[in-house]
Design an enzyme around this catalytic site. Structure first.
Site, mmCIF file in Angstrom:
data_model
loop_
_atom_site.group_PDB
_atom_site.id
_atom_site.type_symbol
_atom_site.label_atom_id
_atom_site.label_comp_id
_atom_site.label_asym_id
_atom_site.label_seq_id
_atom_site.Cartn_x
_atom_site.Cartn_y
_atom_site.Cartn_z
ATOM 1 C CE LYS A 90 64.267 46.710 28.634
ATOM 2 N NZ LYS A 90 65.564 46.195 29.109
ATOM 3 C CD GLU A 112 65.181 43.683 36.556
ATOM 4 O OE1 GLU A 112 64.830 42.561 36.978
ATOM 5 O OE2 GLU A 112 65.506 43.893 35.368
ATOM 6 C CB SER A 379 65.652 49.703 21.700
ATOM 7 O OG SER A 379 65.842 50.961 22.317
#
Lengths: 398, 260
Positions: A90, A112, A379
């Site tokens: 991220k 968000e 990830s």
């Protein structure tokens, strides 16, 4: 194919900008600002500096020898995005967007978050650059992910509980969009995935394509040539989009996105927009969407909060329809088994999101030969999931 | 002639500003909405927008969000609202519009939607999440139908966007008074007045100002640029207060009469 999206933000039939007029000028400015930055050596240099010195890139491409032996077939590599600062891919995107926001003179950041990973990655970069930061999070998710709420607060962000609708990621995104409509003058909205209106899907994919670029180089060094398969989980689809992108033109590389089948596609309780949805418009783009017969968006279900989203990035919709990528889905139960397997085999606790990609190996490996190679995008790390996984494992009798 | 065009011609001839009333269809139920729209027409509404409930109403504030949630619990769909419009049309001559987010329309199919909307004899369609750039497909379908696709402009709209929108617009332009979501506000910011002036300098089309308007003083403070105001959340809130059907109708009617 790599020239997409077109100038209106479409990947084939998907994408676009379905937003209230109030946001159009901001989106056009963002598009222009981004297009200037993506070519600017100063911007690229600064981004690369922070990716290396702050996030810890490049992340390793690790040969998972014991997992390979256990599954008994093709050689499996893991792209270790879990080793990034804040524990997932991220931050590749939030860093890029915060640098852009700063250049565009925005003083406030909103985002968000579902599980809280994107919220933490956003709060991290906002505080590093001294920007005010508000994170929208569903009330239900705040209870499920208390630790991440604490993290965001510690990082100086305000976490705003969302009590409307289903009180999860979908509604947190609605609320963030409403905030942006209201405060568009001084605020940049950092969307966490390859979703939202143009230019977000292409911009987020570009900030994530470092995953695929490194994989390509690293794989070439250790194995020579290109891997045969790339496997990544898909919720909104940002890690998969960035992982796949540098390989799109290499038709010999098979790209597989793995969605969350939740309790099973047949139960309707899943988050597999591509496998179980149909085209529709949500959060500013046209893509595959979970919806009822009347076009009302339905609530997604997945054990993984990061995949628990009824939409998916428009580029994935395009890759699916054009058959350049294939999309599969694995259940909560299969993901939990893979979560445990990787921990035991390799001493790596994967995020439940990434465990979906790993779970697909059980289906893939028996079908391919042992001289082939597979790279899985790991990830994120699973520390955030240990509490919910321990409960779920017990309930599932695993 | 489209009823919207006719109505604005009448309003201009009379030198008065019209009130466009918004209701969320199906809140608290479709039968009440049907009676409410008739009552609004009797109480001076120049036209009525029938709001189609949607699961993710990003342009709406808490009041209309909650109303949409109630209507969705009743299972109200776009199809129901189009049928409601047909029933209303047999009783009313005022212009009727549907206000709907794009996905219910997309899911219905653009062609089927336009066909159904025409056979209900609706006069206009407002889609708050369909900016000019994305509106071509729906505009094209609507072209032969005689219905207007109402375009929205906002305080953030650039001069270029205003020019482009007025070229494509029909019926009226929906001027959004503030950067924000729907919902009553005590004071209308200057941005609304400025927008009206900016749009007026580009077109003679009727202009309706919406978002945040709830009080007669706000309407009388408007200059000649505005042909109408849109009142939504204030009406929806009065419906939300509840009571039996007659109480709701009475409450809304006496509120609306304050504007005439």
């Amino acid at each position: 194919m790599s020239n997409l999206p077109d100038d209106k933000g479409y990947f084939g039939a998907y994408g676009g900008r379905y937003v209230p007029e109030t946001l159009m000028t901001a989106l056009l400015e963002l598009e222009q600002g981004y297009m200037e930055c993506r070519e600017d050596p100063g911007f690229i240099g600064e981004l690369n500096y922070y990716l290396q010195q702050y996030c810890g890139r490049p992340t390793p491409l690790y040969y998972a020898e014991r997992l390979t032996k256990w599954l008994g077939g093709a050689k499996i590599y893991l792209k270790r995005e879990d080793l990034n600062h804040t524990g997932a891919h991220k931050i590749n995107n939030t860093l890029g967007q915060v640098l852009l926001a700063r250049l565009m003179g925005k003083s406030r950041i909103i985002a968000e978050t579902g599980a809280g990973q994107h919220g933490v990655a956003t709060a991290t970069v906002a505080t590093m650059f001294g920007l005010e930061c508000d994170i929208y999070m569903g009330e239900e998710d705040m209870q499920r992910q208390e630790l991440n709420v604490f993290r965001m607060n510690l990082l100086g962000a305000r976490v705003i509980p969302v009590t409307s609708g289903s009180k999860t990621l979908k509604d947190a995104t609605n609320e963030a969009l409403r905030d942006w409509v209201t405060n568009v003058d001084n605020t940049h909205y950092i969307i966490g995935s390859v979703v939202g209106p143009h230019p977000y899907p292409v911009m987020v994919r570009d900030f994530q394509k470092v995953i695929g670029e490194e994989t390509r180089d690293q794989f070439g060094q250790v194995e020579g040539g290109l891997p045969d398969y790339l496997v990544a989980c898909v919720g909104g689809g940002s890690n998969a989009a960035g992982f796949f992108h540098p390989f799109i033109k290499d038709e010999q590389v098979t790209l597989i996105g793995v969605e969350a089948a939740g309790k099973g596609l047949e139960t309707g309780l899943h988050a597999a927009s591509l496998s179980g949805g149909r085209p529709g418009v949500l959060h500013g783009n046209l893509s595959y969407l979970l919806q009822d017969h009347a076009g009302q968006v339905t609530v997604a279900h997945s054990i993984s909060a990061g995949l628990d989203y009824p939409g998916v990035g428009p580029e994935h919709a395009y890759l699916k329809d054009s058959c350049r990528a294939g999309y599969a889905a694995v259940t909560d139960r299969e993901a939990l088994k893979a979560f445990t397997l990787l921990a035991k085999c390799e001493g790596i606790i994967p995020a439940l999101e990434s465990a979906h990609a790993l779970a697909y190996l059980e289906q893939l490996i028996p079908l391919i030969t042992s001289d082939q190679t597979v790279v899985v995008c790991l990830s994120g790390r699973g520390d955030k999931d240990v509490a919910s996984a321990s409960k779920a494992l017990e309930e599932a009798g695993l | 002639m489209n009823r919207i065009d006719k109505k604005f011609a009448e309003l201009r001839a009379a030198g008065s500003k019209g009130i466009i009333a918004y209701v969320t269809a199906g809140d608290p139920d479709l039968e009440t909405t049907e009676k409410l729209v008739c009552r609004l027409a009797d109480s001076g509404a120049a036209m009525v927008e029938l709001g189609v409930p949607f699961s993710d109403p990003v342009a709406d504030g808490p009041v209309i969000q909650a109303a949409a949630g109630r209507a969705l619990k009743n299972g109200v769909t776009l199809k129901d609202v189009l049928e409601l419009a047909r029933r209303l049309r047999s009783r009313l001559e005022i212009p009727l519009l549907v206000m709907t987010y794009y996905n219910p329309v997309y899911s219905f199919g653009l062609e089927s939607f336009v066909h159904a909307a025409s056979s209900s004899d609706l006069d206009g369609v407002i889609v708050p999440d369909l900016p000019l750039e994305e509106s071509e497909a729906l505009s094209k379908e609507l072209q032969q139908s005689g219905l207007h696709l109402i375009h929205l402009l906002a305080p953030t709209s650039s001069p270029g966007r205003i020019k482009a929108a007025v070229k494509k617009a029909g019926g009226f332009i929906y001027c959004v008074s503030v950067s924000g979501v729907t919902g009553a506000r005590n004071d209308l910011p200057a941005s609304g007045y400025e927008l009206l002036a900016r749009v007026r300098s580009e077109t003679d089309l009727p202009l309706a100002l919406g978002f945040g308007i709830s009080r007669p003083e706000q309407v009388s403070a408007l200059g000649a640029e505005a042909d109408a105001v849109i009142i939504g959340s204030a009406i929806v809130r009065l419906v939300e207060e509840g009571g039996d059907r007659d109480e709701i109708l009475e409450r809304v009617a006496s509120y609306l009469k304050k504007f005439s």
